[in-house]
Design a protein around this motif. Structure first.
Motif, PDB file in Angstrom:
ATOM      1  N   GLN A 131      -8.264   9.440  -2.895  1.00  0.00           N
ATOM      2  CA  GLN A 131      -9.319   9.206  -3.790  1.00  0.00           C
ATOM      3  C   GLN A 131      -9.017   8.241  -4.917  1.00  0.00           C
ATOM      4  OE1 GLN A 131     -10.325  13.356  -4.914  1.00  0.00           O
ATOM      5  NE2 GLN A 131     -10.659  13.919  -2.820  1.00  0.00           N
ATOM      6  N   TYR A 132      -7.743   8.372  -5.413  1.00  0.00           N
ATOM      7  CA  TYR A 132      -7.362   7.433  -6.533  1.00  0.00           C
ATOM      8  C   TYR A 132      -7.169   6.242  -6.147  1.00  0.00           C
ATOM      9  CZ  TYR A 132      -3.958   5.180  -9.674  1.00  0.00           C
ATOM     10  OH  TYR A 132      -3.573   4.450 -10.504  1.00  0.00           O
ATOM     11  N   LEU A 133      -6.758   5.752  -4.913  1.00  0.00           N
ATOM     12  CA  LEU A 133      -6.711   4.419  -4.529  1.00  0.00           C
ATOM     13  C   LEU A 133      -8.087   3.859  -4.164  1.00  0.00           C
ATOM     14  CD1 LEU A 133      -3.674   4.720  -1.994  1.00  0.00           C
ATOM     15  CD2 LEU A 133      -3.726   3.843  -4.274  1.00  0.00           C
ATOM     16  N   VAL A 134      -8.905   4.728  -3.724  1.00  0.00           N
ATOM     17  CA  VAL A 134     -10.208   4.106  -3.332  1.00  0.00           C
ATOM     18  C   VAL A 134     -11.226   3.838  -4.665  1.00  0.00           C
ATOM     19  CG1 VAL A 134     -12.715   4.961  -2.347  1.00  0.00           C
ATOM     20  CG2 VAL A 134     -10.670   5.414  -1.110  1.00  0.00           C
ATOM     21  N   GLY A 135     -10.794   4.898  -5.549  1.00  0.00           N
ATOM     22  CA  GLY A 135     -11.639   4.801  -6.891  1.00  0.00           C
ATOM     23  C   GLY A 135     -11.033   3.610  -7.718  1.00  0.00           C
TER      24      GLY A 135
ATOM     25  N   GLN B 251     -10.052   0.096  -5.374  1.00  0.00           N
ATOM     26  CA  GLN B 251     -11.258  -0.415  -4.625  1.00  0.00           C
ATOM     27  C   GLN B 251     -10.507  -0.469  -3.127  1.00  0.00           C
ATOM     28  OE1 GLN B 251     -10.792  -2.057  -7.731  1.00  0.00           O
ATOM     29  NE2 GLN B 251     -11.841  -0.204  -8.228  1.00  0.00           N
ATOM     30  N   LEU B 252      -9.763   0.278  -2.591  1.00  0.00           N
ATOM     31  CA  LEU B 252      -9.331   0.221  -1.170  1.00  0.00           C
ATOM     32  C   LEU B 252     -10.226   0.870  -0.338  1.00  0.00           C
ATOM     33  CD1 LEU B 252      -5.359   0.669  -1.835  1.00  0.00           C
ATOM     34  CD2 LEU B 252      -6.751  -1.438  -1.391  1.00  0.00           C
ATOM     35  N   ASP B 253     -10.295   0.397   1.020  1.00  0.00           N
ATOM     36  CA  ASP B 253     -11.106   1.104   1.873  1.00  0.00           C
ATOM     37  C   ASP B 253     -10.356   2.366   2.538  1.00  0.00           C
ATOM     38  OD1 ASP B 253     -13.307   0.858   4.010  1.00  0.00           O
ATOM     39  OD2 ASP B 253     -11.609   0.953   5.448  1.00  0.00           O
ATOM     40  N   ARG B 254     -11.249   3.432   2.450  1.00  0.00           N
ATOM     41  CA  ARG B 254     -10.822   4.822   2.752  1.00  0.00           C
ATOM     42  C   ARG B 254     -10.341   4.642   4.327  1.00  0.00           C
ATOM     43  NH1 ARG B 254     -10.590  10.068   0.107  1.00  0.00           N
ATOM     44  NH2 ARG B 254      -9.707  11.457   1.576  1.00  0.00           N
ATOM     45  N   PRO B 255     -11.127   4.334   5.099  1.00  0.00           N
ATOM     46  CA  PRO B 255     -10.697   4.446   6.584  1.00  0.00           C
ATOM     47  C   PRO B 255      -9.265   3.791   6.611  1.00  0.00           C
ATOM     48  CG  PRO B 255     -12.879   3.967   6.495  1.00  0.00           C
ATOM     49  CD  PRO B 255     -12.462   3.945   5.284  1.00  0.00           C
ATOM     50  N   LYS B 256      -9.092   2.733   5.937  1.00  0.00           N
ATOM     51  CA  LYS B 256      -7.821   1.809   6.114  1.00  0.00           C
ATOM     52  C   LYS B 256      -6.608   2.712   5.537  1.00  0.00           C
ATOM     53  CE  LYS B 256      -5.465  -2.224   4.541  1.00  0.00           C
ATOM     54  NZ  LYS B 256      -5.509  -3.393   3.636  1.00  0.00           N
TER      55      LYS B 256
ATOM     56  N   LEU C 223       0.747  -1.313   0.029  1.00  0.00           N
ATOM     57  CA  LEU C 223       0.059  -0.116   0.039  1.00  0.00           C
ATOM     58  C   LEU C 223       0.746   1.316  -0.011  1.00  0.00           C
ATOM     59  CD1 LEU C 223      -2.714   1.336   0.012  1.00  0.00           C
ATOM     60  CD2 LEU C 223      -3.074   1.100   2.424  1.00  0.00           C
ATOM     61  N   GLU C 224       2.028   1.353   0.531  1.00  0.00           N
ATOM     62  CA  GLU C 224       2.863   2.406   0.795  1.00  0.00           C
ATOM     63  C   GLU C 224       3.338   2.538  -0.663  1.00  0.00           C
ATOM     64  OE1 GLU C 224       5.620   2.808   4.319  1.00  0.00           O
ATOM     65  OE2 GLU C 224       5.554   0.745   4.104  1.00  0.00           O
ATOM     66  N   TYR C 225       3.752   1.485  -1.295  1.00  0.00           N
ATOM     67  CA  TYR C 225       4.053   1.386  -2.604  1.00  0.00           C
ATOM     68  C   TYR C 225       3.224   2.175  -3.873  1.00  0.00           C
ATOM     69  CZ  TYR C 225       5.982   0.158  -7.539  1.00  0.00           C
ATOM     70  OH  TYR C 225       6.420   0.012  -8.697  1.00  0.00           O
TER      71      TYR C 225
ATOM     72  N   TRP D  42      -2.091   6.127   6.438  1.00  0.00           N
ATOM     73  CA  TRP D  42      -1.206   7.363   6.202  1.00  0.00           C
ATOM     74  C   TRP D  42      -1.089   8.249   7.492  1.00  0.00           C
ATOM     75  CZ3 TRP D  42       1.878   9.229   3.089  1.00  0.00           C
ATOM     76  CH2 TRP D  42       2.047  10.606   3.217  1.00  0.00           C
ATOM     77  N   GLU D  43      -1.562   8.250   8.346  1.00  0.00           N
ATOM     78  CA  GLU D  43      -1.212   8.748   9.836  1.00  0.00           C
ATOM     79  C   GLU D  43       0.180   8.041  10.270  1.00  0.00           C
ATOM     80  OE1 GLU D  43      -4.702   8.600  12.655  1.00  0.00           O
ATOM     81  OE2 GLU D  43      -6.099   9.733  11.403  1.00  0.00           O
ATOM     82  N   LYS D  44       0.179   6.662  10.086  1.00  0.00           N
ATOM     83  CA  LYS D  44       1.474   6.035  10.604  1.00  0.00           C
ATOM     84  C   LYS D  44       2.618   6.577   9.980  1.00  0.00           C
ATOM     85  CE  LYS D  44      -1.310   2.284  12.680  1.00  0.00           C
ATOM     86  NZ  LYS D  44      -1.733   0.898  12.421  1.00  0.00           N
ATOM     87  N   TRP D  45       2.157   6.594   8.377  1.00  0.00           N
ATOM     88  CA  TRP D  45       3.481   6.679   7.552  1.00  0.00           C
ATOM     89  C   TRP D  45       4.244   7.878   7.442  1.00  0.00           C
ATOM     90  CZ3 TRP D  45       0.361   4.444   2.861  1.00  0.00           C
ATOM     91  CH2 TRP D  45       0.245   3.208   2.951  1.00  0.00           C
ATOM     92  N   GLN D  46       3.314   9.238   7.582  1.00  0.00           N
ATOM     93  CA  GLN D  46       3.637  10.386   7.147  1.00  0.00           C
ATOM     94  C   GLN D  46       4.924  10.882   7.897  1.00  0.00           C
ATOM     95  OE1 GLN D  46       0.913  13.499   7.455  1.00  0.00           O
ATOM     96  NE2 GLN D  46      -0.228  12.446   9.149  1.00  0.00           N
ATOM     97  N   ILE D  47       4.859  10.778   9.196  1.00  0.00           N
ATOM     98  CA  ILE D  47       6.022  11.460   9.857  1.00  0.00           C
ATOM     99  C   ILE D  47       7.393  10.609   9.584  1.00  0.00           C
ATOM    100  CG2 ILE D  47       7.326  11.570  12.208  1.00  0.00           C
ATOM    101  CD1 ILE D  47       4.779  13.609  11.183  1.00  0.00           C
TER     102      ILE D  47
END
Length: 270
Positions: free
Chosen positions: A236-240, A243-248, A217-219, A253-258
């Motif tokens: 939005q692109y990954l959801v559309g 077909q990935l879950d937006r909350p997931k 998913l990071e990739y 992303w909260e864990k990755w960004q820092i």
């Protein structure tokens, strides 16, 4: 020696390259292939052919050393003797055509793929594909190291732009090529690995390369950012499209960004 006025500098250079790389074949553009005695003066101790042989051996040795250096992990994986055999065949099939030796191995991964049956294994065996991936990765690393671009050093979070860093390249491999390369550079003497899909990022800052393992998913996320989308557009692109879950995605992303900013993969997010 023949009259030098009969030959242009380009013709003389072409003849010499031809004699160094493929002396038994006709030399295009210079008429019939000329003997070394017709083009090179003998000395008191060495004939023209002996002078040329010394130059030829030194030239091939220099090209081999360049190949060893550019594909050091592959040399280890194959063993120096087998690597030299492939390198010599490659240099004969694809002689250097560039002013710089940095380009020498550009076609080597493709050559290995074309020569895969020469590895002496069954058609169904997969490990030759690892060697081909490793060769391509090592050449890609040399391109990343020499890439001409303005590097962005780490700057305070509040003023960083919303983008992936200038020198950041993403890799998706069938074999654990990046981990093998890291283990090799750390003198861990890695064994040939089994297939295992994996994803990595390679960043460069102040001409130092760093490798970072990624989740699938990071990739996908970083690939979208590199394509020019903002963080929100990427979500939005990954959801559309995937077909990935937006909350997931939001939670990940909260864990990755820092972590991504600390590693120098991204500079800032909005």
């Amino acid at each position: 020696m023949p009259d030098e006025s009969l030959f242009s500098l380009g013709q003389l250079q072409h003849w010499l390259q031809h004699m160094l790389l493929n002396p038994d074949a006709p030399a295009a553009g210079t008429g019939e292939p000329r003997k070394p005695e017709e083009m090179i003066n003998a000395s008191a101790k060495l004939s023209a052919l002996e002078h040329l042989a010394i130059y030829r051996q030194s030239y091939h040795a220099r090209l081999r050393e360049c190949m060893y250096s550019q594909f050091s992990a592959l040399t280890y994986a194959l063993g120096k003797e087998l690597f030299r055999s492939f390198a010599d065949q490659y240099l004969e099939a694809y002689p250097s055509e560039s002013y710089t030796l940095n380009d020498l191995g550009r076609r080597f991964p493709r050559f290995l793929e074309q020569s895969r049956t020469s590895f002496g294994v069954e058609e169904t065996e997969e490990w030759p594909f690892f060697l081909i991936e490793l060769a391509q990765f090592e050449f890609d690393l040399s391109l990343i190291f020499d890439e001409h671009t303005e590097e962005k050093a780490g700057i305070p979070f509040a003023v960083r732009p919303d983008e992936v860093v200038t020198v950041c390249h993403l890799f998706h491999h069938r074999f654990p090529v990046c981990q093998y390369y890291l283990d090799f550079t750390q003198s861990k003497e890695p064994e040939l690995p089994f297939p295992k899909e994996n994803f990595w990022a390679v960043t460069r800052l102040n001409y130092r390369l760093k490798l970072h393992e990624l989740s699938p998913l990071e990739y996908l996320f970083l690939t979208s950012l590199k394509a020019g989308r903002t963080v929100n557009e990427t979500k939005q692109y990954l959801v559309g499209h995937h077909q990935l879950d937006r909350p997931k995605i939001e939670s990940a992303w909260e864990k990755w960004q820092i972590s991504h900013m600390e590693k120098g993969i991204i500079l800032r997010t909005k």
